[in-house]
Design an enzyme around this catalytic site. Structure first.
Site, PDB file in Angstrom:
ATOM      1  N   LYS A  18      28.336  85.818 -10.627  1.00 28.80           N
ATOM      2  CA  LYS A  18      28.711  85.022 -11.792  1.00 28.80           C
ATOM      3  C   LYS A  18      27.426  84.443 -12.395  1.00 28.80           C
ATOM      4  O   LYS A  18      26.520  84.032 -11.646  1.00 28.80           O
ATOM      5  CB  LYS A  18      29.649  83.891 -11.361  1.00 28.80           C
ATOM      6  CG  LYS A  18      30.206  83.058 -12.510  1.00 28.80           C
ATOM      7  CD  LYS A  18      31.202  82.002 -12.009  1.00 28.80           C
ATOM      8  CE  LYS A  18      31.786  81.174 -13.135  1.00 28.80           C
ATOM      9  NZ  LYS A  18      32.747  80.150 -12.646  1.00 28.80           N
TER      10      LYS A  18
ATOM     11  N   SER B 298      37.202  80.087 -15.051  1.00 30.96           N
ATOM     12  CA  SER B 298      36.026  80.525 -15.765  1.00 30.96           C
ATOM     13  C   SER B 298      35.339  81.752 -15.170  1.00 30.96           C
ATOM     14  O   SER B 298      34.510  82.367 -15.838  1.00 30.96           O
ATOM     15  CB  SER B 298      35.012  79.388 -15.794  1.00 30.96           C
ATOM     16  OG  SER B 298      34.562  79.091 -14.485  1.00 30.96           O
TER      17      SER B 298
ATOM     18  N   SER C 262      38.786  77.901 -11.063  1.00 35.63           N
ATOM     19  CA  SER C 262      38.011  78.960 -11.723  1.00 35.63           C
ATOM     20  C   SER C 262      37.783  80.234 -10.906  1.00 35.63           C
ATOM     21  O   SER C 262      37.305  81.231 -11.445  1.00 35.63           O
ATOM     22  CB  SER C 262      36.661  78.420 -12.188  1.00 35.63           C
ATOM     23  OG  SER C 262      36.816  77.676 -13.368  1.00 35.63           O
TER      24      SER C 262
END
Lengths: 95, 322, 480
Positions: free
Chosen positions: B77, B152, B176
């Site tokens: 990420k 996210s 997330s």
């Protein structure tokens, strides 16, 4: 506390954010909703509950007083928009 | 098909020399470069260094000195700092930020031999649950372009779901990892706070943020968690607890296991389809011998107000460092 | 109304840099004077993703200070974030301690230059990180930022607002400076910014109880400037109030070139620091054993030293307190009286001659031109009657001016040794008596105050080197 236009503008100044005039109402509304949540929290009976300053039930480990960092100035300055003589340059701030 | 293989199966194939690390990595790079134009799962690719690392892992494999996960292609990420690689957290503010150091999670996975093929897209500074709030454009759900991948960690979820990498890292403050994992049909875990070091992970709400693996299966998640977990002297909030082998209990029968079913999470506002899905899952656990016990967490109703006090307060300070 | 109609109330916040090798939250060096930004790590720069880890030594220093001022040491202390924007504070917040600082309460008693003592209560002392430095010159309307200092550990020592003159405030600040230096808590290098004061000043009409509106004058880095800044602020506030206006609560800066304070523009509106507990650090817990171990390692504190001076050297309570309250002076004293020299004589010489000269030339005791060894040699010579007190002053002056390095050598070279030998004094006295028959006769007739005349003559002949006691004895004998 009531969130009105003045409160939003003051918060924006503290946070150094520029807010357009037509955005203010939106922030009045959304910050107001967060304050409702705050009020909801404040209505909770917390008598006898010890304040928690961290989610872990741990204590801080202390580091030995040793110099472990090397000079990486050039690497760090490479990310700066501007630098000169080893200094980071920022817009002038006058006191 | 290579990209449907589990981590164990891949390691087995590499051991048997069915393919090399380089071939494995090239396979995933080819998939990622094909799919990314439509999915937008990656912000930055690191294909070139990935190929070099793959060659290096092949050498180590032939020497017999390869680390445990040598050659496994993963993605990080874009909230994890990666030395020498652009790290944006999905924000224009960090569009030029080339991290001068690597996150502990990145270091640990790299030391275990995994190879990162890129940095995945995300909601800006991890604030969002649909991945529509990235400066680098929305991520598409590989199952249907009509639905969001969640967020996210939507880029990581989409990349794993579309089999563009074997596994990916994510972070979870208020859902997330778990929510995009669910929306993309993969496995994601938010470990207990303190289990994984936050060093090098761009903070959203420091007292809630936690990294975790996003994978195709529970087994792969356990394998990754084994590497990612553990105390880090650079993170005062990481827990000084031994790391068990999370793969050990994977195949144990569920008989004797008690599962708490928190009644406050069911009721008003719950989509009936979701409730049915959960109930179905609970019945499956029961069928395998687990005992389902209804429990009550009466403070649960305060969770959302508490979250919306703590998270924005911490975020306001954390974002002032950017 | 005049100055006498107003009462001044002063509280000080003293920021002292702690003497550690590395920073409070990172492993960067704290050494002074390095090239810009070479001692600024990722943590000090506040790069995305970094986390602080607390330096063990800063806790030891803070506890040492707390014990020295008789404070409460909190067994559990917590760090907080104080949010404000300034370019040399790279994170946009400062990590400090708000509700649970390491040190609370405490008290010091200081001697005032104009006489008497003053007891000042401390509110708290908390740990925090220093900011970097902004350089405004030569960057084409930009500001250059050096973050070497960012993250240097600070102990902020906060006094109660109970000093009532700039004299008291400066005496207190000097005392704290001396104490932290002596304890090794700080290197005390004022010129390098190791100790900076924020002065909270307010005035109120004499006889009233309610505090007036205060101003905070920030970052005053010398005692002289502290005195000037406070005096300026007092006069300014009196003028403001006497002209019918009100004092604004504000943060001000002292401009030492102009000798005035002026408001800091940037702080006028941004006074909401939005504190919250630092989520990247856990509470620090310490136990009694830890505190006791530090207590055992601490040097002798002024109270104990003062008592010891009374018993060991038979000094008066007042003299002992005065010496012990000034640690370098006490060390100097002990150096002088080493090997059993006369302590009372040493005390007099230090407190009268030496301090007068030091004050006159504005020199600190540590830099005294006359070393403790040199003064000790003078004391020895006085005690064994080799020189008189008067000659001793001559020797002292020669040492002060650097005309010599050794009292003994100077006395020898200049032939200043007292003539105590009756075989050389007797013929001289005979000569003087015979040259002054009239006075001798009057003396013998009972005009004994003429003794002074004869002693004077002998001193004149010997250029002051004759032992006055000996001269008296011989004269009495010859004229008797």
């Amino acid at each position: 506390m009531i969130v009105d236009k003045d409160v939003v503008l003051n918060i924006a100044e503290l946070a150094q954010l520029q807010i357009e005039d037509d955005e203010v109402d939106h922030y009045v509304d959304s910050l107001g909703r967060i304050l409702q949540l705050v009020e909801e929290m404040q209505s909770v009976d917390t008598q006898g509950v010890e304040p928690v300053s961290n989610p872990l039930d741990g204590i801080q480990r202390l580091r030995e007083d040793r110099v472990t960092e090397e000079d990486q100035r050039e690497l760090f300055l490479a990310n700066a928009p501007e630098s000169e003589q080893g200094l980071f340059l920022v817009p002038r701030v006058v006191e | 098909m290579i990209h449907e293989q589990s981590i164990r199966e891949i390691l087995n194939s590499l051991d048997k020399k069915e393919y090399s690390c380089r071939e494995l990595v090239d396979h995933f790079i080819a998939r990622a470069s094909d799919a990314n134009a439509s999915l937008n799962a990656f912000i930055t690719d690191t294909y070139e260094t990935a190929r070099n690392e793959a060659d290096h892992m092949d050498t180590l494999r032939s020497n017999g000195t390869a680390p445990s996960l040598a050659g496994i292609p993963i993605a990080h990420k874009d909230i994890f700092c990666t030395r020498g690689v652009k790290t944006t957290a999905g924000s224009l503010m960090l569009d030029n930020f080339v991290a001068p150091y690597s996150a502990t999670v990145v270091e640990k996975l790299s030391a275990a031999g995994t190879i990162s093929i890129g940095k995945t897209n995300m909601d800006e500074f991890a604030m969002g649950s649909s991945n529509e709030n990235s400066h680098y454009g929305p991520v598409k759900n590989p199952w249907s372009e009509k639905v969001v991948p969640g967020g996210s960690s939507g880029g990581s979820a989409a990349a794993v779901a579309a089999r563009l990498c074997v596994a990916a890292t994510g972070t979870d403050t208020g859902g997330s990892i778990r929510q995009p994992a669910s929306m993309c049909g993969i496995t994601g875990i938010k470990p207990t706070y303190g289990r994984i070091s936050r060093w090098g992970m761009i903070a959203y709400a420091s007292s809630l943020d936690q990294a975790g693996p996003m994978t195709k299966s529970a087994e792969d998640a356990a394998i990754l968690l084994n590497i990612m977990a553990g105390y880090d002297e650079k993170d005062s909030t990481s827990a000084e607890q031994p790391v068990p082998d999370y793969t050990k209990c994977l195949n144990e029968p569920l008989k004797g296991l008690k599962l708490g079913f928190c009644k406050e999470y069911f009721g008003d506002g719950l989509d009936p389809k979701i409730e049915i899905a959960i109930q179905t899952a609970l019945r499956q656990f029961e069928a395998q011998g687990a005992e389902i016990i209804e429990i009550s967490l009466p403070s649960s109703k305060h969770a959302i107000p508490a979250y919306y006090v703590i998270a924005p307060a911490e975020a306001s300070a954390n974002l002032s460092t950017i | 109304m005049s100055r006498a109609d107003w009462e001044v109330v002063i509280g000080l916040e003293i920021h002292t840099q702690l003497k550690t090798k590395s920073k409070i939250f990172s492993g960067s060096s704290t050494a002074f004077g390095a090239e810009p930004n070479v001692q600024a790590s990722a943590v000090d720069l506040g790069l995305p993703g970094v986390l602080p880890v607390v330096n063990k030594e800063v806790y030891k220093k803070a506890v040492t200070f707390g014990l020295a001022v008789g404070a409460d040491i909190n067994r559990r202390s917590v760090f907080d974030r104080k949010n404000y924007f300034y370019p040399d504070s790279p994170k946009g917040y400062q990590i400090t301690q708000l509700d649970l600082p390491i040190v609370e309460n405490g008290q010091v008693t200081v001697e005032l230059p104009s006489g008497g003592t003053k007891t000042i209560n401390l509110t708290r002392a908390h740990l925090e990180e220093d900011a970097g430095k902004s350089l405004h010159e030569n960057f084409h309307n930009q500001t250059g930022i050096d973050l070497n200092r960012a993250g240097t550990p600070l102990l902020e020592i906060v006094s109660e607002p109970e000093m009532y003159s700039s004299e008291e405030a400066v005496a207190y600040a000097r005392y704290i400076h001396q104490l932290v230096t002596y304890l090794g808590v700080s290197d005390g290098e004022m010129s390098q910014g190791s100790l900076r004061c924020d002065a909270n000043v307010s005035i109120r009409p004499v006889g009233t109880v309610e505090l007036g509106t205060r101003t905070e004058t920030k970052n005053v880095n010398s005692f002289k400037f502290l005195e000037q800044a406070i005096e300026y602020e007092i006069e300014r506030q009196i003028q403001v109030l006497e002209s019918g206006q009100t004092v604004r609560q504000e943060t001000r800066l002292y401009d030492s070139d102009k000798g005035e304070t002026r408001p800091m523009r940037s702080k006028e509106t941004a006074t909401d620091y939005r504190y919250f507990p630092e989520p990247d650090l856990l509470p620090v817990e310490i136990d009694d054993a830890y505190i006791e171990a530090i207590r055992r390692e601490m040097p002798e504190l002024s109270g104990a030293k003062s008592e010891r001076f009374v018993t060991q050297y038979q000094l008066s309570q007042a003299d002992a307190f005065s010496l012990a309250g000034n640690i370098p002076l006490a060390d100097y004293f002990e150096e002088v009286v080493r090997s059993g020299r006369d302590a009372k004589l040493a005390n007099n010489w230090i407190r009268v001659e030496l301090l007068a000269q030091l004050n006159k030339d504005n020199i600190s005791i540590e830099n005294s031109p006359v070393t403790a060894d040199q003064l000790g040699a003078i004391i020895s010579k006085i005690t064994d009657k080799s020189i008189s007190g008067k000659i001793a002053k001559t020797v002292f002056e020669a040492l002060w001016k650097g005309e010599t390095n050794s009292a003994d050598e100077y006395i020898e070279k200049q032939g200043l040794t007292q003539v105590s030998d009756s075989s050389s004094l007797a013929p001289l006295i005979d000569k003087i008596i015979s040259e002054n028959p009239k006075q001798a006769e009057q003396f013998r007739a009972g005009k004994t105050k003429l003794m002074g005349f004869f002693v004077g003559q002998v001193m004149k002949e010997t250029q002051g080197k004759a032992n006055p006691q000996q001269v008296n004895e011989i004269l009495n004998e010859k004229l008797g």
